[in-house]
Structures are given as C-alpha cells and as structure tokens.
Design a protein around this motif. Structure first.
Motif, PDB file in Angstrom:
ATOM      1  N   SER A  38       0.832  -1.208   0.000  1.00  0.00           N
ATOM      2  CA  SER A  38       0.000   0.000   0.000  1.00  0.00           C
ATOM      3  C   SER A  38       0.867   1.258   0.000  1.00  0.00           C
ATOM      4  O   SER A  38       0.539   2.246  -0.662  1.00  0.00           O
ATOM      5  CB  SER A  38      -0.937   0.004   1.204  1.00  0.00           C
ATOM      6  N   ARG A  39       1.978   1.213   0.695  1.00  0.00           N
ATOM      7  CA  ARG A  39       2.892   2.356   0.706  1.00  0.00           C
ATOM      8  C   ARG A  39       3.521   2.539  -0.670  1.00  0.00           C
ATOM      9  O   ARG A  39       3.672   3.669  -1.150  1.00  0.00           O
ATOM     10  CB  ARG A  39       3.965   2.153   1.763  1.00  0.00           C
ATOM     11  N   ARG A  41       2.187   1.710  -3.548  1.00  0.00           N
ATOM     12  CA  ARG A  41       1.155   2.274  -4.432  1.00  0.00           C
ATOM     13  C   ARG A  41       0.959   3.754  -4.160  1.00  0.00           C
ATOM     14  O   ARG A  41       0.792   4.544  -5.082  1.00  0.00           O
ATOM     15  CB  ARG A  41      -0.167   1.520  -4.244  1.00  0.00           C
ATOM     16  N   SER A  42       1.002   4.148  -2.908  1.00  0.00           N
ATOM     17  CA  SER A  42       0.855   5.550  -2.542  1.00  0.00           C
ATOM     18  C   SER A  42       1.990   6.394  -3.114  1.00  0.00           C
ATOM     19  O   SER A  42       1.763   7.476  -3.663  1.00  0.00           O
ATOM     20  CB  SER A  42       0.811   5.686  -1.017  1.00  0.00           C
TER      21      SER A  42
END
Length: 121
Positions: A38-39, A41-42
């Motif tokens: 998720s990091r 992708r962010s």
C-alpha cells in the motif's frame, strides 16, 4: 606467543570492518524498499501526479515559445499525455488525469491571458 596491544587493536579493527561489510551485503537496499504494498502504491500515485504536473508545465512553456507575436499558445491534453509517456516512461497515461493536471497548471500559471486549452472540454 603473546599479542601486543597494537596487534590486538589491528585485529579488532579488521574484524569490525568485516562485520560491517557482511551486514551491508545482507541488508543491502532494505532501508529504501517500501515496507508494504500500500505504501508503494501511494508513492507511485504521488510520483505519477508530480510527473503529470511537470509535463503540463513543460507543454505550456513549449507552447508559449512556439506561439507567434500576439497569438495565443495552444496547449492540448494530448500533448501532456505524449510528454508524460515520452519523458517519464509511462506506458499508459489516462487522458482525464492529464486534463486535470493541465487545468491545475493552467490556472496556477495564469494562462488564460495568453493560452488556449482543451482541458475544460
């Protein structure tokens, strides 16, 4: 055989150096890798938005240079898409994202006075 103090210090320095080199090989790159998907992708989304903004700035500047005396600079969304793909290496750039970036830079750069764009259509 007795070891002198200088020899012991030398052995200690060598062993410390070997230990640090081994740790560097084992943990190489660990600090720069994202901790979670998720990091990652962010970070990728932020880079994509930043690259779109930069491409829009470049396209606006190029259009202003290419415009003749008294003519408006024509800035298109397709030019922003093309610049983002070519300069920053993206395979696919969504037109709506490029249009949004162009609108932001158009308004920020006060382009209404000397530019024309299709980003609002």
């Amino acid at each position: 055989m007795r070891w002198s103090a200088d020899a012991l210090v030398g052995v200690l320095v060598v062993l410390t150096g070997v230990g640090l080199m081994t740790a560097g090989v084992v943990w190489k790159g660990r600090a720069v890798r994202p901790f979670a998907a998720s990091r990652a992708r962010s970070v990728a989304r932020r880079e994509y938005a930043r690259d779109l903004q930069r491409a829009a700035d470049l396209v606006i500047a190029a259009a202003r240079r290419a415009a003749g005396e008294g003519e408006p600079a024509i800035v298109t969304v397709d030019a922003v898409v093309r610049m983002t793909e070519e300069r920053y290496g993206y395979d696919v750039v969504e037109r709506r994202h490029a249009a949004a970036a162009l609108r932001r830079r158009y308004e920020h750069g006060r382009c209404a006075a000397d530019c024309v764009t299709d980003a609002y259509g």
